[in-house]
Enzyme design. Sequence first.
Site, PDB file in Angstrom:
ATOM      1  CG  ASN A 292      -1.938   1.112   1.167  1.00 31.92           C
ATOM      2  OD1 ASN A 292      -1.878   1.972   0.271  1.00 31.92           O
ATOM      3  ND2 ASN A 292      -2.875   1.114   2.104  1.00 31.92           N
TER       4      ASN A 292
ATOM      5  N   GLY B 254      -5.846  -2.230   0.891  1.00 34.84           N
ATOM      6  CA  GLY B 254      -5.370  -0.990   0.280  1.00 34.84           C
ATOM      7  C   GLY B 254      -4.165  -1.095  -0.651  1.00 34.84           C
TER       8      GLY B 254
ATOM      9  CG  ASP C 291      -1.477   1.671  -3.649  1.00 31.85           C
ATOM     10  OD1 ASP C 291      -0.258   1.408  -3.680  1.00 31.85           O
ATOM     11  OD2 ASP C 291      -1.995   2.393  -2.763  1.00 31.85           O
TER      12      ASP C 291
ATOM     13  CG  HIS D 134     -16.737 -14.352 -15.494  1.00 29.60           C
ATOM     14  ND1 HIS D 134     -15.960 -15.488 -15.582  1.00 29.60           N
ATOM     15  CD2 HIS D 134     -16.181 -13.581 -14.524  1.00 29.60           C
ATOM     16  CE1 HIS D 134     -14.970 -15.406 -14.698  1.00 29.60           C
ATOM     17  NE2 HIS D 134     -15.080 -14.255 -14.050  1.00 29.60           N
TER      18      HIS D 134
ATOM     19  NE  ARG E 179      -4.573 -16.389 -14.904  1.00 24.92           N
ATOM     20  CZ  ARG E 179      -5.747 -16.587 -14.303  1.00 24.92           C
ATOM     21  NH1 ARG E 179      -6.798 -15.837 -14.586  1.00 24.92           N
ATOM     22  NH2 ARG E 179      -5.876 -17.529 -13.410  1.00 24.92           N
TER      23      ARG E 179
ATOM     24  CG  ASP F 237     -10.230 -15.695 -14.935  1.00 24.08           C
ATOM     25  OD1 ASP F 237      -9.480 -16.289 -14.156  1.00 24.08           O
ATOM     26  OD2 ASP F 237     -11.444 -15.493 -14.696  1.00 24.08           O
TER      27      ASP F 237
ATOM     28  CD  GLU G 287      -7.659 -20.178 -14.331  1.00 26.32           C
ATOM     29  OE1 GLU G 287      -7.689 -20.605 -13.175  1.00 26.32           O
ATOM     30  OE2 GLU G 287      -8.654 -19.679 -14.882  1.00 26.32           O
TER      31      GLU G 287
ATOM     32  CG  HIS H  28      -4.892 -15.872  -7.599  1.00 30.45           C
ATOM     33  ND1 HIS H  28      -4.230 -16.443  -8.669  1.00 30.45           N
ATOM     34  CD2 HIS H  28      -6.132 -15.582  -8.048  1.00 30.45           C
ATOM     35  CE1 HIS H  28      -5.039 -16.467  -9.707  1.00 30.45           C
ATOM     36  NE2 HIS H  28      -6.191 -15.953  -9.361  1.00 30.45           N
ATOM     37  CG  ASP H  29      -7.273 -19.448  -8.386  1.00 25.39           C
ATOM     38  OD1 ASP H  29      -7.860 -18.555  -7.742  1.00 25.39           O
ATOM     39  OD2 ASP H  29      -7.303 -19.516  -9.633  1.00 25.39           O
TER      40      ASP H  29
ATOM     41  CG  ASP I 114     -10.042 -17.918  -2.848  1.00 20.02           C
ATOM     42  OD1 ASP I 114     -10.149 -16.952  -2.075  1.00 20.02           O
ATOM     43  OD2 ASP I 114     -10.812 -18.105  -3.813  1.00 20.02           O
TER      44      ASP I 114
ATOM     45  NE  ARG J  52      -7.138 -15.259  -3.703  1.00 19.77           N
ATOM     46  CZ  ARG J  52      -8.236 -15.288  -4.440  1.00 19.77           C
ATOM     47  NH1 ARG J  52      -9.209 -14.423  -4.198  1.00 19.77           N
ATOM     48  NH2 ARG J  52      -8.365 -16.164  -5.416  1.00 19.77           N
TER      49      ARG J  52
HETATM   50  C1  ARE Z   1     -14.985 -17.027  -4.192  1.00 18.07           C
HETATM   51  C2  ARE Z   1     -14.522 -17.568  -2.855  1.00 18.07           C
HETATM   52  C3  ARE Z   1     -14.396 -19.088  -2.901  1.00 18.07           C
HETATM   53  C4  ARE Z   1     -15.707 -19.690  -3.313  1.00 18.07           C
HETATM   54  C5  ARE Z   1     -16.174 -19.064  -4.640  1.00 18.07           C
HETATM   55  C6  ARE Z   1     -17.522 -19.578  -5.118  1.00 18.07           C
HETATM   56  O1  ARE Z   1     -13.254 -16.988  -2.549  1.00 18.07           O
HETATM   57  O2  ARE Z   1     -13.991 -19.568  -1.636  1.00 18.07           O
HETATM   58  O3  ARE Z   1     -15.575 -21.082  -3.489  1.00 18.07           O
HETATM   59  O4  ARE Z   1     -16.211 -17.632  -4.508  1.00 18.07           O
HETATM   60  O5  ARE Z   1     -18.547 -18.869  -4.545  1.00 18.07           O
HETATM   61  C7  ARE Z   1     -12.435 -15.344  -8.489  1.00 18.07           C
HETATM   62  C8  ARE Z   1     -11.838 -15.068  -7.111  1.00 18.07           C
HETATM   63  C9  ARE Z   1     -12.256 -16.134  -6.124  1.00 18.07           C
HETATM   64  C10 ARE Z   1     -13.755 -16.253  -6.096  1.00 18.07           C
HETATM   65  C11 ARE Z   1     -14.257 -16.541  -7.506  1.00 18.07           C
HETATM   66  C12 ARE Z   1     -15.788 -16.560  -7.546  1.00 18.07           C
HETATM   67  O6  ARE Z   1     -10.432 -15.030  -7.228  1.00 18.07           O
HETATM   68  O7  ARE Z   1     -11.780 -15.785  -4.841  1.00 18.07           O
HETATM   69  O8  ARE Z   1     -14.082 -17.337  -5.231  1.00 18.07           O
HETATM   70  O9  ARE Z   1     -13.822 -15.486  -8.381  1.00 18.07           O
HETATM   71  O10 ARE Z   1     -16.288 -15.360  -7.105  1.00 18.07           O
HETATM   72  C13 ARE Z   1     -11.644 -23.606 -11.655  1.00 18.07           C
HETATM   73  C14 ARE Z   1     -11.702 -22.801 -12.939  1.00 18.07           C
HETATM   74  C15 ARE Z   1     -10.640 -21.734 -12.945  1.00 18.07           C
HETATM   75  C16 ARE Z   1     -10.747 -20.819 -11.720  1.00 18.07           C
HETATM   76  C17 ARE Z   1     -10.663 -21.720 -10.490  1.00 18.07           C
HETATM   77  C18 ARE Z   1     -10.838 -20.905  -9.210  1.00 18.07           C
HETATM   78  O11 ARE Z   1     -11.556 -23.688 -14.045  1.00 18.07           O
HETATM   79  O12 ARE Z   1     -10.801 -20.945 -14.112  1.00 18.07           O
HETATM   80  O13 ARE Z   1     -11.702 -22.730 -10.541  1.00 18.07           O
HETATM   81  N1  ARE Z   1      -9.707 -19.774 -11.652  1.00 18.07           N
HETATM   82  C19 ARE Z   1      -9.922 -18.395 -12.139  1.00 18.07           C
HETATM   83  C20 ARE Z   1      -9.122 -17.387 -11.302  1.00 18.07           C
HETATM   84  C21 ARE Z   1      -9.803 -17.215  -9.959  1.00 18.07           C
HETATM   85  C22 ARE Z   1     -11.110 -16.485 -10.191  1.00 18.07           C
HETATM   86  C23 ARE Z   1     -11.880 -17.061 -11.321  1.00 18.07           C
HETATM   87  C24 ARE Z   1     -11.338 -17.979 -12.174  1.00 18.07           C
HETATM   88  C25 ARE Z   1     -13.177 -16.457 -11.639  1.00 18.07           C
HETATM   89  O14 ARE Z   1      -7.795 -17.753 -11.229  1.00 18.07           O
HETATM   90  O15 ARE Z   1      -9.038 -16.483  -9.037  1.00 18.07           O
HETATM   91  O16 ARE Z   1     -11.890 -16.561  -8.975  1.00 18.07           O
HETATM   92  O17 ARE Z   1     -12.904 -15.258 -12.348  1.00 18.07           O
HETATM   93  C26 ARE Z   1      -9.640 -28.315 -10.558  1.00 18.07           C
HETATM   94  C27 ARE Z   1     -10.452 -28.008 -11.807  1.00 18.07           C
HETATM   95  C28 ARE Z   1     -10.260 -26.604 -12.304  1.00 18.07           C
HETATM   96  C29 ARE Z   1     -10.541 -25.668 -11.157  1.00 18.07           C
HETATM   97  C30 ARE Z   1      -9.531 -25.964 -10.062  1.00 18.07           C
HETATM   98  C31 ARE Z   1      -9.671 -25.038  -8.868  1.00 18.07           C
HETATM   99  O18 ARE Z   1      -8.347 -28.719 -10.868  1.00 18.07           O
HETATM  100  O19 ARE Z   1     -10.135 -28.890 -12.819  1.00 18.07           O
HETATM  101  O20 ARE Z   1     -11.131 -26.332 -13.395  1.00 18.07           O
HETATM  102  O21 ARE Z   1     -10.435 -24.331 -11.609  1.00 18.07           O
HETATM  103  O22 ARE Z   1      -9.678 -27.290  -9.610  1.00 18.07           O
HETATM  104  O23 ARE Z   1     -10.916 -25.182  -8.285  1.00 18.07           O
HETATM  105 CA    CA Z   2      -3.770   2.321  -1.255  1.00 17.44          CA
END
Ligand code: ARE
Ligand code: CA
Length: 581
Positions: free
Chosen positions: A149, A174, A176, A249, A328, A330, A359, A425-426, A470, A474
């Site tokens: 921050n 915060g 940035d 999305h 990258r 998503d 991804e 971060h996942d 997650d 983070r």
């Molecule tokens: C939030 C909460 C979670 C909760 C979720 C659902 O933090 O605890 O379970 O909501 O309500 C972003 C945020 C997340 C957020 C999510 C939804 O960073 O914090 O979660 O939005 O609001 C699959 C997808 C892959 C995806 C992962 C997470 O295929 O694309 O799931 N990753 C990207 C990003 C994320 C991001 C999103 C997508 C959405 O990197 O950060 O989440 O934009 C297996 C499967 C995979 C699966 C993987 C992980 O191996 O084969 O397909 O990935 O497990 O679950």
């Molecule tokens: Ca700040």
Amino acid sequence: MLKEAIDHRPKNNYAYPYDNETLHIKLRTKKNDLSQVTLVYGDPFDWTNEEPNLYEKNMHVAYQDELYDYWFAAIKTINRRTHYVFSLTENKNAKPVIFTERGYYNEVPKNYPPCFFKVPFLNPIDVFDAPTWVKDTIWYQIFPERFGNGDSSNDPEGTLDWGSSVPSPTNFFGGDFQGVIDHLDYLEELGINGLYFTPIFKAKSYHKYDTIDYFEIDPQFGDKDKFRELIGKCHEKGIRVMLDAVFNHSGYYFEPFQDVLENGAQSKYADWFHIQEFPLQFEPRPNYDTFAFVPEMPKLNTENPEVKKYLLDVAKYWVEEFDIDGWRLDVANEIDHQFWREFRQEVKSVKEDVYILGEIWHDSMPWLQGDQFDAVMNYPFTEATLNFFARQSINSEQFANQINNVLAAYPENVNEVAFNLLGSHDTPRVLTRTDGDKNLAKLMYLFQLTFIGTPCIYYGDEIAMTGGEDPGCRKCMVWDEDEQDQDMLEFFKEMIALRHKEPLLRGEGQFRFVETNNDENYVMYERCNSDERILVVINNSAHTLNVSLPQDYDGSTNLLTNQVVNSNISIDAFDFALVKC
Ligand code: ARE
Ligand code: CA
């Protein structure tokens, strides 16, 4: 000979142009089943006296996984056209069997051979050509809300004191761009030369995966001038910058979605999303497609020409106006291939050597044929590495099997730029996966930093930060030096510097396992080219081991101590050695 196990197609990981004149051919057979495989090939139009001219090249086993051998040969094509069959020998006394596209023969078919496999023409434009700078890149992933921050004036309402609490799904600390700029010297000293930022565009949540406006920086991070300053300073230091494109999305507050909420089927944006029926409903599950079942993340209809144009304009805008170096993508696997083909064309037309990273957590061959992505996030690599080191759930041979399985699934030029990560971060952090065991964590980083492809370090891993799933992974970056693990930081600096110093450890060197030992739980692998070789020995056991090196390493140099080694070396429990000859 187990014929049922034999597999080949003149495509993808089995047959592909490596460069403008070299063809790589791979053949899968049952593990340890054959003693010799020879590629018999020629130009399909090259005839003398009714007989095709044919050449031979011995293949070797490049990879072995649990069930299969993968035989490999590189050939220079003749007039760029190639047809071929495989001559398979089971053992010394057996007559070879010829494997063709139309089954098995006792000898190479004469006359016009329609049963030959065919790579009709090596067109240079079809060669997979990821940007070469990626091979020399060590990425560092930054989650911008949590790195630094540097400017409290842009803090969102309710921002908590830095690191004052564990991350929840909603809190803000915060972080940035100024916070990143303030620590660029730290990153330079660490030795990384690529930054990958999770989303930075205007969004509602702290993680910014729910975009409101793709053409705006989220005000909590700064403005466009600040971003320009950040990129400029990174580039001055030779650090590339990659952004996260969340195109599967939008967020709930994205204007077109708000318009649909307001005007229903009459909205001019009604076709921008995948809506099953009006009016929209959120409970118990949304009646429109979303990311997972998250109502705040309506899936975009990337087949709609307006949506496509909008998103491609976004992709070009940040490259053209801000000179970013990579995207990258998503949830890349849920968007149609046609969209990604156009994405590649458009973005690369603005900047030729942009890196495109999808991804995808699974086998990704369809996206890696040269017309879509340059790489995918290599989570299968992550899993294998976690299994062997963190979980101690597989032995050294199984580890080699799993890593080889990943390598065999792709062309070599794809492996050379693979995006190899151990956490993100996942996922939980490495040190949390190893239950706080620093030595095991170091072995994982060592493997990642000496492996083929391009490594990515998740912010804070280098100072031994911990964190679970997650949002636990983070946490705010720790800047108080007394609270940073200086020993881990030194280890990272040393290994990163070594990777920069030794081209063999980067994309230049081929990778192969030399030995796996289940009883003593060590592995030995090599990075090599035709002149030089580096051997890495990892002791994944709780005992000091005496390991005898392959003969040609007698008298080679230990890369960490600069001392000459002889044929035997002693390696402490959960330690390693790197030698070069
Ligand atoms: C939030 C909460 C979670 C909760 C979720 C659902 O933090 O605890 O379970 O909501 O309500 C972003 C945020 C997340 C957020 C999510 C939804 O960073 O914090 O979660 O939005 O609001 C699959 C997808 C892959 C995806 C992962 C997470 O295929 O694309 O799931 N990753 C990207 C990003 C994320 C991001 C999103 C997508 C959405 O990197 O950060 O989440 O934009 C297996 C499967 C995979 C699966 C993987 C992980 O191996 O084969 O397909 O990935 O497990 O679950
Ligand atoms: Ca700040």
